[in-house]
Design an enzyme around this catalytic site. Sequence first.
Site, PDB file in Angstrom:
ATOM      1  N   CYS A  60       8.961  17.589 -12.849  1.00  0.00           N
ATOM      2  CA  CYS A  60       8.223  18.330 -13.888  1.00  0.00           C
ATOM      3  C   CYS A  60       7.735  19.701 -13.418  1.00  0.00           C
ATOM      4  O   CYS A  60       7.216  20.479 -14.222  1.00  0.00           O
ATOM      5  CB  CYS A  60       7.038  17.505 -14.402  1.00  0.00           C
ATOM      6  SG  CYS A  60       5.649  17.396 -13.249  1.00  0.00           S
ATOM      7  N   SER A 107      -7.189  -7.033   9.887  1.00  0.00           N
ATOM      8  CA  SER A 107      -8.584  -7.434  10.096  1.00  0.00           C
ATOM      9  C   SER A 107      -9.095  -8.337   8.984  1.00  0.00           C
ATOM     10  O   SER A 107     -10.184  -8.907   9.099  1.00  0.00           O
ATOM     11  CB  SER A 107      -9.465  -6.186  10.202  1.00  0.00           C
ATOM     12  OG  SER A 107      -9.318  -5.391   9.044  1.00  0.00           O
ATOM     13  N   HIS A 146       0.825  -1.220   0.000  1.00  0.00           N
ATOM     14  CA  HIS A 146       0.000   0.000   0.000  1.00  0.00           C
ATOM     15  C   HIS A 146       0.856   1.266   0.000  1.00  0.00           C
ATOM     16  O   HIS A 146       0.372   2.340   0.346  1.00  0.00           O
ATOM     17  CB  HIS A 146      -0.967  -0.005   1.194  1.00  0.00           C
ATOM     18  CG  HIS A 146      -2.056  -1.039   1.052  1.00  0.00           C
ATOM     19  ND1 HIS A 146      -2.857  -1.433   2.099  1.00  0.00           N
ATOM     20  CD2 HIS A 146      -2.483  -1.751  -0.027  1.00  0.00           C
ATOM     21  CE1 HIS A 146      -3.720  -2.357   1.674  1.00  0.00           C
ATOM     22  NE2 HIS A 146      -3.507  -2.566   0.389  1.00  0.00           N
TER      23      HIS A 146
HETATM   24  C1  BJW Z   1      -3.425  -6.431  16.806  1.00  0.00           C
HETATM   25  C2  BJW Z   1      -2.898  -5.594  17.770  1.00  0.00           C
HETATM   26  C3  BJW Z   1      -1.772  -6.066  18.405  1.00  0.00           C
HETATM   27  C4  BJW Z   1      -4.591  -4.594  17.005  1.00  0.00           C
HETATM   28  N1  BJW Z   1      -1.251  -7.242  18.082  1.00  0.00           N
HETATM   29  N2  BJW Z   1      -2.916  -7.612  16.514  1.00  0.00           N
HETATM   30  C5  BJW Z   1     -15.346  -6.745  -2.859  1.00  0.00           C
HETATM   31  C6  BJW Z   1     -14.525  -7.839  -3.030  1.00  0.00           C
HETATM   32  C7  BJW Z   1     -13.174  -7.675  -3.302  1.00  0.00           C
HETATM   33  C8  BJW Z   1     -12.601  -6.411  -3.373  1.00  0.00           C
HETATM   34  C9  BJW Z   1     -13.432  -5.327  -3.191  1.00  0.00           C
HETATM   35  C10 BJW Z   1     -14.780  -5.480  -2.965  1.00  0.00           C
HETATM   36  N3  BJW Z   1     -15.327  -4.259  -2.853  1.00  0.00           N
HETATM   37  C11 BJW Z   1     -14.350  -3.331  -2.999  1.00  0.00           C
HETATM   38  C12 BJW Z   1     -13.187  -3.979  -3.207  1.00  0.00           C
HETATM   39  C13 BJW Z   1     -11.860  -3.386  -3.385  1.00  0.00           C
HETATM   40  C14 BJW Z   1     -11.276  -2.694  -2.159  1.00  0.00           C
HETATM   41  C15 BJW Z   1     -11.688  -3.405  -0.870  1.00  0.00           C
HETATM   42  O1  BJW Z   1     -11.067  -4.355  -0.430  1.00  0.00           O
HETATM   43  N4  BJW Z   1     -12.713  -2.942  -0.204  1.00  0.00           N
HETATM   44  C16 BJW Z   1     -13.176  -3.603   1.013  1.00  0.00           C
HETATM   45  C17 BJW Z   1     -13.434  -2.565   2.091  1.00  0.00           C
HETATM   46  C18 BJW Z   1     -14.346  -4.475   0.671  1.00  0.00           C
HETATM   47  N5  BJW Z   1      -9.832  -2.775  -2.317  1.00  0.00           N
HETATM   48  C19 BJW Z   1      -9.178  -1.906  -3.072  1.00  0.00           C
HETATM   49  O2  BJW Z   1      -9.738  -0.970  -3.626  1.00  0.00           O
HETATM   50  C20 BJW Z   1      -7.713  -2.158  -3.273  1.00  0.00           C
HETATM   51  N6  BJW Z   1      -7.420  -2.188  -4.647  1.00  0.00           N
HETATM   52  C21 BJW Z   1      -7.926  -3.116  -5.471  1.00  0.00           C
HETATM   53  O3  BJW Z   1      -8.680  -3.982  -5.094  1.00  0.00           O
HETATM   54  O4  BJW Z   1      -7.486  -3.007  -6.774  1.00  0.00           O
HETATM   55  C22 BJW Z   1      -8.072  -3.858  -7.771  1.00  0.00           C
HETATM   56  C23 BJW Z   1      -7.493  -5.239  -7.826  1.00  0.00           C
HETATM   57  C24 BJW Z   1      -8.145  -6.188  -8.555  1.00  0.00           C
HETATM   58  C25 BJW Z   1      -7.655  -7.471  -8.614  1.00  0.00           C
HETATM   59  C26 BJW Z   1      -6.508  -7.821  -7.959  1.00  0.00           C
HETATM   60  C27 BJW Z   1      -5.854  -6.871  -7.251  1.00  0.00           C
HETATM   61  C28 BJW Z   1      -6.359  -5.600  -7.177  1.00  0.00           C
HETATM   62  C29 BJW Z   1      -6.885  -1.058  -2.624  1.00  0.00           C
HETATM   63  C30 BJW Z   1      -7.003  -1.078  -1.136  1.00  0.00           C
HETATM   64  C31 BJW Z   1      -6.259   0.118  -0.539  1.00  0.00           C
HETATM   65  C32 BJW Z   1      -6.394   0.173   0.975  1.00  0.00           C
HETATM   66  N7  BJW Z   1      -5.879   1.410   1.430  1.00  0.00           N
HETATM   67  C33 BJW Z   1      -5.795   1.661   2.863  1.00  0.00           C
HETATM   68  C34 BJW Z   1      -5.391   3.154   3.103  1.00  0.00           C
HETATM   69  C35 BJW Z   1      -4.123   3.576   2.383  1.00  0.00           C
HETATM   70  C36 BJW Z   1      -2.897   3.431   3.194  1.00  0.00           C
HETATM   71  C37 BJW Z   1      -2.970   4.186   4.529  1.00  0.00           C
HETATM   72  O5  BJW Z   1      -3.521   5.291   4.612  1.00  0.00           O
HETATM   73  O6  BJW Z   1      -2.445   3.661   5.533  1.00  0.00           O
HETATM   74  O7  BJW Z   1      -4.861   0.753   3.469  1.00  0.00           O
HETATM   75  S1  BJW Z   1      -7.308   1.334   3.754  1.00  0.00           S
HETATM   76  C38 BJW Z   1      -6.541   0.699   5.195  1.00  0.00           C
HETATM   77  O8  BJW Z   1      -6.962  -0.684   5.348  1.00  0.00           O
HETATM   78  C39 BJW Z   1      -5.033   0.686   4.902  1.00  0.00           C
HETATM   79  C40 BJW Z   1      -4.647  -0.656   5.449  1.00  0.00           C
HETATM   80  O9  BJW Z   1      -3.437  -1.092   4.875  1.00  0.00           O
HETATM   81  C41 BJW Z   1      -5.840  -1.527   5.109  1.00  0.00           C
HETATM   82  C42 BJW Z   1      -5.963  -2.779   5.949  1.00  0.00           C
HETATM   83  O10 BJW Z   1      -6.131  -2.466   7.299  1.00  0.00           O
HETATM   84  P1  BJW Z   1      -5.501  -3.401   8.429  1.00  0.00           P
HETATM   85  O11 BJW Z   1      -4.028  -3.324   8.366  1.00  0.00           O
HETATM   86  O12 BJW Z   1      -6.094  -4.749   8.339  1.00  0.00           O
HETATM   87  O13 BJW Z   1      -5.958  -2.657   9.755  1.00  0.00           O
HETATM   88  P2  BJW Z   1      -7.309  -2.845  10.614  1.00  0.00           P
HETATM   89  O14 BJW Z   1      -7.427  -1.682  11.500  1.00  0.00           O
HETATM   90  O15 BJW Z   1      -8.454  -3.148   9.743  1.00  0.00           O
HETATM   91  O16 BJW Z   1      -7.041  -4.162  11.469  1.00  0.00           O
HETATM   92  C43 BJW Z   1      -6.079  -4.172  12.505  1.00  0.00           C
HETATM   93  C44 BJW Z   1      -6.033  -5.564  13.122  1.00  0.00           C
HETATM   94  O17 BJW Z   1      -4.965  -5.612  14.042  1.00  0.00           O
HETATM   95  C45 BJW Z   1      -7.312  -5.955  13.888  1.00  0.00           C
HETATM   96  O18 BJW Z   1      -7.738  -7.236  13.440  1.00  0.00           O
HETATM   97  C46 BJW Z   1      -6.863  -6.003  15.352  1.00  0.00           C
HETATM   98  O19 BJW Z   1      -7.498  -7.047  16.106  1.00  0.00           O
HETATM   99  C47 BJW Z   1      -5.396  -6.278  15.209  1.00  0.00           C
HETATM  100  N8  BJW Z   1      -4.581  -5.762  16.302  1.00  0.00           N
HETATM  101  N9  BJW Z   1      -3.713  -4.447  17.856  1.00  0.00           N
HETATM  102  C48 BJW Z   1      -1.904  -7.987  17.131  1.00  0.00           C
HETATM  103  N10 BJW Z   1      -1.180  -5.321  19.401  1.00  0.00           N
END
Ligand code: BJW
Length: 226
Positions: free
Chosen positions: A137, A175, A107
């Site tokens: 640019c 998550s 990401h």
């Molecule tokens: C602990 C802890 C401790 C706490 N010890 N554990 C339907 C089906 C499939 C896909 C889609 C769909 N509808 C829409 C989509 C696409 C969309 C998507 O997935 N949407 C969903 C919401 C449904 N995805 C996209 O658009 C992506 N691109 C894409 O799909 O392109 C097309 C493609 C097609 C085919 C193949 C490949 C690609 C792009 C996604 C971009 C996400 N961007 C973000 C923000 C940008 C970066 C930033 O600002 O930081 O990325 S969103 C945000 O979520 C960020 C993170 O990287 C991402 C994931 O979050 P993460 O890391 O899981 O955090 P949390 O808070 O959710 O979870 C934390 C966990 O830690 C919890 O479980 C806690 O329990 C745990 N925890 N403390 C251990 N101490």
Amino acid sequence: MPESIVILTGAGVSAESGLGTFRDAGGIWDQYELEDVATPEGFARNPALVHDFYNTRRENAALARPNAAHEALARLERLLPGRVTLITQNIDGLHERAGSRRLYAMHGRVDRAVCAACAHCWPSPPQLSTQTACPACGQSTCRPDVVWFGEMPYHLDEIEQALRRATQLVVIGTSGTVYPAAGFVEVAGQLGAYTVEINLGRSEASDAFDRVIEGPASEVVPAWVD
Ligand code: BJW
């Protein structure tokens, strides 16, 4: 088949470094609408808000220190040269600072900037704004080099190769709600890898794993590595 370990990390691995997660109670998405700050449409509507959001997160990431989980994963890479691939959804750079080198930041990185006009990419200044000029640019069309919803994550070809080779997939502190990363457990599992989840509690994806280890990453990951 030689052992090949693929590790996927999310915001939970950096939680104990003081960086907020997204979807936990009080997390980033309780404070901001994701459509406003993590989509190209939000950036087009209000670039100043998006710059403020990432300027703060860039500063927080720079002030944070890798924790015992980041350090243990870097140690694992040194213990098993060529056998460990780390994929992170995090933009904070803490794995790199802990010493991980075989790493794909799918990401992007908050400490890098990219020009929307010419695609030039460079180390971000501490504060990006609508006035920042691209060093290549000269256009003021700069944005943080991170992947928003609807955009294509980075390194997907290399990640697919790593998942195909994996004998073990370990997913830490995510998550399991954001694709394509949320689908890696199914891909690797179908290809025969043993799958392990390490998380504070059960996630939406827990049922898909062969083994689930519950607990804070800074304790569970070093115990799993050592
Ligand atoms: C602990 C802890 C401790 C706490 N010890 N554990 C339907 C089906 C499939 C896909 C889609 C769909 N509808 C829409 C989509 C696409 C969309 C998507 O997935 N949407 C969903 C919401 C449904 N995805 C996209 O658009 C992506 N691109 C894409 O799909 O392109 C097309 C493609 C097609 C085919 C193949 C490949 C690609 C792009 C996604 C971009 C996400 N961007 C973000 C923000 C940008 C970066 C930033 O600002 O930081 O990325 S969103 C945000 O979520 C960020 C993170 O990287 C991402 C994931 O979050 P993460 O890391 O899981 O955090 P949390 O808070 O959710 O979870 C934390 C966990 O830690 C919890 O479980 C806690 O329990 C745990 N925890 N403390 C251990 N101490």
